[in-house]
Design an enzyme around this catalytic site. Sequence first.
Site, mmCIF file in Angstrom:
data_model
loop_
_atom_site.group_PDB
_atom_site.id
_atom_site.type_symbol
_atom_site.label_atom_id
_atom_site.label_comp_id
_atom_site.label_asym_id
_atom_site.label_seq_id
_atom_site.Cartn_x
_atom_site.Cartn_y
_atom_site.Cartn_z
ATOM 1 C CG ASP A 180 -2.137 0.883 1.017
ATOM 2 O OD1 ASP A 180 -1.956 2.079 0.748
ATOM 3 O OD2 ASP A 180 -3.271 0.370 1.122
ATOM 4 C CB SER A 229 -6.329 2.668 0.144
ATOM 5 O OG SER A 229 -5.008 3.098 0.315
ATOM 6 C CG ASP A 288 -7.628 0.244 6.133
ATOM 7 O OD1 ASP A 288 -8.383 1.183 5.833
ATOM 8 O OD2 ASP A 288 -6.398 0.380 6.240
ATOM 9 C CG ASP A 454 -0.969 4.243 2.931
ATOM 10 O OD1 ASP A 454 -0.747 5.164 2.136
ATOM 11 O OD2 ASP A 454 -1.935 4.236 3.712
ATOM 12 C CG HIS A 458 -0.729 8.266 5.450
ATOM 13 N ND1 HIS A 458 -1.164 9.367 4.754
ATOM 14 C CD2 HIS A 458 -1.320 7.191 4.872
ATOM 15 C CE1 HIS A 458 -1.989 8.975 3.782
ATOM 16 N NE2 HIS A 458 -2.093 7.656 3.832
ATOM 17 C CG HIS A 500 -2.102 5.400 -2.961
ATOM 18 N ND1 HIS A 500 -1.158 5.890 -2.094
ATOM 19 C CD2 HIS A 500 -2.930 4.640 -2.211
ATOM 20 C CE1 HIS A 500 -1.422 5.462 -0.876
ATOM 21 N NE2 HIS A 500 -2.484 4.691 -0.915
#
Length: 669
Positions: A180, A229, A288, A454, A458, A500
């Site tokens: 991710d 996501s 998620d 991910d 972040h 992404h």
Amino acid sequence: MRPSASLRTSVILVVALASASHVSAQTFQRLGTCPTLGCVFPPDQTDFLAGQLFDIRLEVHAPVNGTEAFNGGVVNEQFSFCVQRGREACQDVTKFFKIKDSVLEKWNFTYYEDLFAKDAGTPVLVNVASKAYRALSLTKSGPYAAKLTYNGRSTTIANWFVREPATRRKAKNVLLFIGDGMTQSMITAARLIAHKSVNGKYQSLMQMDQMDNLGHQMTHSVDSFITDSANSATALYTGKKSTVNALNVYADSSKNSLDDPKVETIAELFRRRIGGALGIVSTAFIADATPAALCAHTRDRGQYAAVVTEYLNNATTVNATFAWPTSCQGPDVIFGGGAEQFIAGPGSPGGVDYYKAFQAQGYNVVNSKTQLLAAGNKAKTLGIFSVSNMAKWIDRNVLKDNLKNQKNSPTGDGTDAVDQPGLKEMTLKAIDILQSRSKKNQGWFMMSEAASIDKMMHVLDYDRALGELLELDDTIRESIAHLKKIGEYENTLIVVTADHGHGFDVFGGADTKYLAAQTDDRKKRAAIGVYTNSGLSGYTVAEGSLPNNNTIVYGAEGPNFPVQWNPRYAFAAGFGANPDHRETYALNTNGPRVPAVNSANGVVVNPTDNVDGFNVGGTIGVDETQGVHSLQDVSVFANGPGSEAFRGVYNSVDIFFKIADALALGRTS
Ligand SMILES: *[C@@H]1O[C@H](CO)[C@@H](O)[C@H](O)[C@H]1NC(C)=O
Ligand SMILES: *[C@@H]1O[C@H](CO)[C@@H](O)[C@H](O)[C@H]1NC(C)=O
Ligand SMILES: *[C@@H]1O[C@H](CO)[C@@H](O)[C@H](O)[C@H]1NC(C)=O
Ligand SMILES: *[C@@H]1O[C@H](CO)[C@@H](O)[C@H](O)[C@H]1NC(C)=O
Ligand SMILES: *[C@@H]1O[C@H](CO)[C@@H](O)[C@H](O)[C@H]1NC(C)=O
């Protein structure tokens, strides 16, 4: 084969240019997928797999005020909708699909035209008339045009295309790895810290580096060029571009986030067409977006209880009003975090003990690594190993004290989840269960997600993010070895990609000792060595075991993790989009980083984060506590039957079609 773009457009109706003024908007949109006052979902440019199920939603908008104000806000309920294949006549939707007409729905919604309107508190009010047609499919390949006629003579035309399906199944199994948020710059940084280099030449490589086929996918979504996501997973699993926060639906403007037009996922198709075994593995909480997108249908990824309901049952059980005749049929394997959706309480469906609900449908439930490794391979298995996201590789393997005082036991007894498996243990066990549960030639499909690449990017915790990336690479390596051992490697399409990117990169080295010793921010920055002063990697590479002698089994390429995670000469890295924060470039030894916090004046530097660091000014709005996703294409690596198709540069939605073709999931009748 896909026809060329020119062939595809040549058979399509000429779009009337008389459509309403096209309002292009950035911060706020009336409805992203609908630039005119007449909306068709699935929208223009949608491609379908032959036989893939989808809903149609039509909306006619009449803004009461604002720059698009129409007819005093009185919505014209006399709209019609026809569908045509190729150059055939356009037939009313009820005739084309041989279905009954549906009831007219009406609602209203408000939105701000721009930031000035928001500051002034003057939203535009829009009245809506709508119809929806559920669970349809197109089986004949080629171009279609769907035409909504509204407000008298206005039209909205959606050009749809049904791709010619593969007739021969190439892959028996599919193993889809998602890193991710993983970009090539992260893979490069992970390689730098974990693989030995002599005079600029690597002595070993990442497993991803050694895959047979490499491609790039473009991740833009239907109504914004940056994805989250949920909509990126929707693109990967359904072949449909969608909207931020949407899981396998097109976002409509109605109040109910569960009534939006659905599309069938690769997992649902695999179950419905082939009946093979299905596995979902993630280091995130299991509701998620990336795992949820295999089975759930909602405009709002935050509906976690509905997500786990759809794992076990189907969308019809979530709201019977919008019947959906396909589902994941209870995946054979579900492994991850997120006990808050299973422990009886506010997060679980209906507030009940949802472990029990799974057990009632024949699931073996495991809650620790020990239980996971001891479990048999015959039963469907639900493995939930922590509350919220699972612990990170660095904390599980190097800084184990950080697992304490978390009170995150998946049983809900308030103890710490200290016995958590990693992505590798979960994935290898999942392979064994899927292998034992798949009947004869039906095979299996698994998605395995390294979610915290991910999550740690972040929060600008680069070390933890790269630890997660290295764990993903180690998992891929061991999975390949395991598949070879059980004789399934030649039958398995392995695809590794991301959903992404993040604007992360390394630009030099940092002398963390010198940086911490300075008191002046500008002097601290002298510790950053660029170009020739970047030096060499200070992250020593292990020769066979980790310093705490844990039992990780290494692949043939060597240890593949650094031994020294906190060297004096660390890499200096930055982010394309960040809140105000402080940087030291040193490892956060107390657990995942919190770079910025909320205050009365918006988000500010976390006063307890990197106290020795220098200030870095934020580049995004002061309501963002974390870095955000970025634009770049992401890599796709593939091995095995059907993997040649993953070469080149293509769209995120093409991943779905490439996998569906390897499994021959399309049907022309
Ligand atoms: C919006 O629609 C609801 C019912 O669907 C209605 O009660 C309400 O008055 C409408 N609001 C406006 C501002 O027209
Ligand atoms: C539009 O009308 C609504 C309802 O009367 C009102 O609340 C809103 O401020 C108006 N917006 C604009 C942009 O005039
Ligand atoms: C199902 O959808 C209908 C129609 O939107 C709505 O009235 C109803 O409240 C929904 N039920 C649930 C359980 O969400
Ligand atoms: C949906 O779930 C319900 C309840 O488990 C079941 O009765 C029904 O057959 C399911 N339908 C589909 C299409 O899976
Ligand atoms: C860890 O392993 C190394 C190398 O095998 C050994 O020298 C060392 O004594 C071990 N340390 C512990 C604490 O067992």
